[in-house]
Design an enzyme around this catalytic site. Structure first.
Site, PDB file in Angstrom:
ATOM      1  N   ASP A 138       0.842  -1.184   0.000  1.00 31.10           N
ATOM      2  CA  ASP A 138       0.000   0.000   0.000  1.00 31.10           C
ATOM      3  C   ASP A 138       0.888   1.248   0.000  1.00 31.10           C
ATOM      4  O   ASP A 138       1.692   1.429  -0.902  1.00 31.10           O
ATOM      5  CB  ASP A 138      -0.951  -0.077   1.219  1.00 31.10           C
ATOM      6  CG  ASP A 138      -2.020   0.987   1.230  1.00 31.10           C
ATOM      7  OD1 ASP A 138      -3.034   0.803   0.558  1.00 31.10           O
ATOM      8  OD2 ASP A 138      -1.825   2.005   1.926  1.00 31.10           O
TER       9      ASP A 138
ATOM     10  N   HIS B 131     -11.011   8.380  -0.367  1.00 32.53           N
ATOM     11  CA  HIS B 131     -10.059   8.941   0.592  1.00 32.53           C
ATOM     12  C   HIS B 131      -8.877   9.599  -0.098  1.00 32.53           C
ATOM     13  O   HIS B 131      -8.280  10.545   0.431  1.00 32.53           O
ATOM     14  CB  HIS B 131      -9.561   7.843   1.537  1.00 32.53           C
ATOM     15  CG  HIS B 131      -8.858   6.714   0.853  1.00 32.53           C
ATOM     16  ND1 HIS B 131      -9.459   5.907  -0.101  1.00 32.53           N
ATOM     17  CD2 HIS B 131      -7.584   6.249   0.964  1.00 32.53           C
ATOM     18  CE1 HIS B 131      -8.603   5.006  -0.523  1.00 32.53           C
ATOM     19  NE2 HIS B 131      -7.463   5.194   0.101  1.00 32.53           N
TER      20      HIS B 131
ATOM     21  N   HIS C  68      -6.987  -7.083   0.812  1.00 31.49           N
ATOM     22  CA  HIS C  68      -5.927  -6.086   0.684  1.00 31.49           C
ATOM     23  C   HIS C  68      -4.819  -6.288   1.711  1.00 31.49           C
ATOM     24  O   HIS C  68      -3.637  -6.121   1.396  1.00 31.49           O
ATOM     25  CB  HIS C  68      -6.541  -4.696   0.854  1.00 31.49           C
ATOM     26  CG  HIS C  68      -5.567  -3.569   0.809  1.00 31.49           C
ATOM     27  ND1 HIS C  68      -4.857  -3.239  -0.320  1.00 31.49           N
ATOM     28  CD2 HIS C  68      -5.181  -2.689   1.776  1.00 31.49           C
ATOM     29  CE1 HIS C  68      -4.077  -2.188  -0.068  1.00 31.49           C
ATOM     30  NE2 HIS C  68      -4.265  -1.850   1.199  1.00 31.49           N
TER      31      HIS C  68
END
Length: 293
Positions: free
Chosen positions: A108, A153, A273
């Site tokens: 990420d 976001h 994820h």
């Protein structure tokens, strides 16, 4: 803020820039591997993978600048939280711990830092693993239409200083908890004590987390664009593991990554994820296989 410990690992605090010290958990012995966490997490996300790899590697798990137990400098300008600056932190950290060259894995946000480290410091990064991310430039190109709402976001935290920080502070646990819930397929992979740590660490770092994301809507795009226009590519063996986001957002992830790396292995995974917590054995195996290439 000291995170829960990774068994057998010790904490090191290393100054990497003027007024900036990183906190890192270090354990094991052997060829070095550096593991960079994602959002909304800390180095604790690597706890299972790090313990596995420590059997035959020196494993370094830092909290990124602005996260966890590392320093959170004020956003005095766009470079403070650029991935170029954060990547330099990581290279300096590894060197201070005695490792001039290492395998680097990132998830990420940490994968974006790892990408920039691999681009800027090919003499330091021998192998690179990226988990569930696209390079910043490609990420923005891939987000369009209604399906891009999944990345709301990114747009919120791209706004000028003030509004996003205030909105997130007003409901920090709800905001950060949303991603821990929405992005995992196995809720038991993030137990209650670990979740509480992530929420507390994130709530304490709202300005720096927003600054990290804000940089990815500005200076980080500039750096990726300059590399693309110059024809710069990743010089080391690369592995990318991703969920099949392309099916939902209308892009072909392997093709996008192939534009950056010649020696590329790209695979789609079935876990969520937070794959280092949902399937740590797979991730540890992939890191070992990559380091042997």
């Amino acid at each position: 803020m000291t995170p829960p410990s990774i068994p057998g690992f010790t904490e090191h605090r290393v100054r990497v820039d003027d007024g900036v010290t990183l906190s890192a958990a270090v354990g094991g012995a052997g060829a070095p591997v550096v593991l960079l966490h994602g959002f909304p997490q800390t180095r604790l996300m690597w706890r299972h993978v790090a313990a596995d790899l420590a059997a035959d590697h020196t494993v370094i798990c830092p909290d990124l600048r602005g996260y966890g137990a590392s320093d959170r400098p004020a956003e005095a300008g766009p470079e403070v939280y650029s991935k170029r600056t954060m990547a330099r932190d990581v290279v300096r950290l590894a060197a201070a711990l005695g490792h001039e060259r290492f395998t680097l894995a990132g998830h990420d946000r940490g994968a974006l830092v790892a990408f920039r480290a691999a681009m800027d410091h090919p003499d330091a990064v021998s192998h690179a693993l990226f988990l569930d991310v696209l390079p910043t430039l490609d990420m923005w190109d891939a987000l369009h239409g209604l399906p891009a709402a999944v990345g709301f976001h990114l747009y919120l935290m791209a706004q000028p200083p003030g509004l996003p920080e205030e909105m997130i502070r007003g409901a920090a646990d709800t905001f950060f908890g949303h991603f821990l819930d929405a992005w995992t397929k196995d809720p038991e992979a993030i137990p209650a004590d670990v979740r509480a740590h992530y929420l507390a660490a994130s709530a304490a770092a709202v300005p720096s987390i927003v600054a990290d994301y804000r940089a990815s809507a500005g200076v980080d795009v500039d750096h990726d664009t300059a590399d693309r226009e110059a024809g710069n590519r990743l010089a080391m063996p690369v592995t990318v593991l991703q969920q099949d986001w392309g099916a939902a957002l209308g892009y072909h992830a392997q093709s996008l990554w192939s534009a950056w790396a010649d020696d590329l292995e790209h695979r789609t995974v079935s876990c969520g994820h937070f794959m280092a917590e949902e399937d740590p054995g797979l991730i540890a195996d992939e890191i070992r296989a990559l380091a042997d290439r």
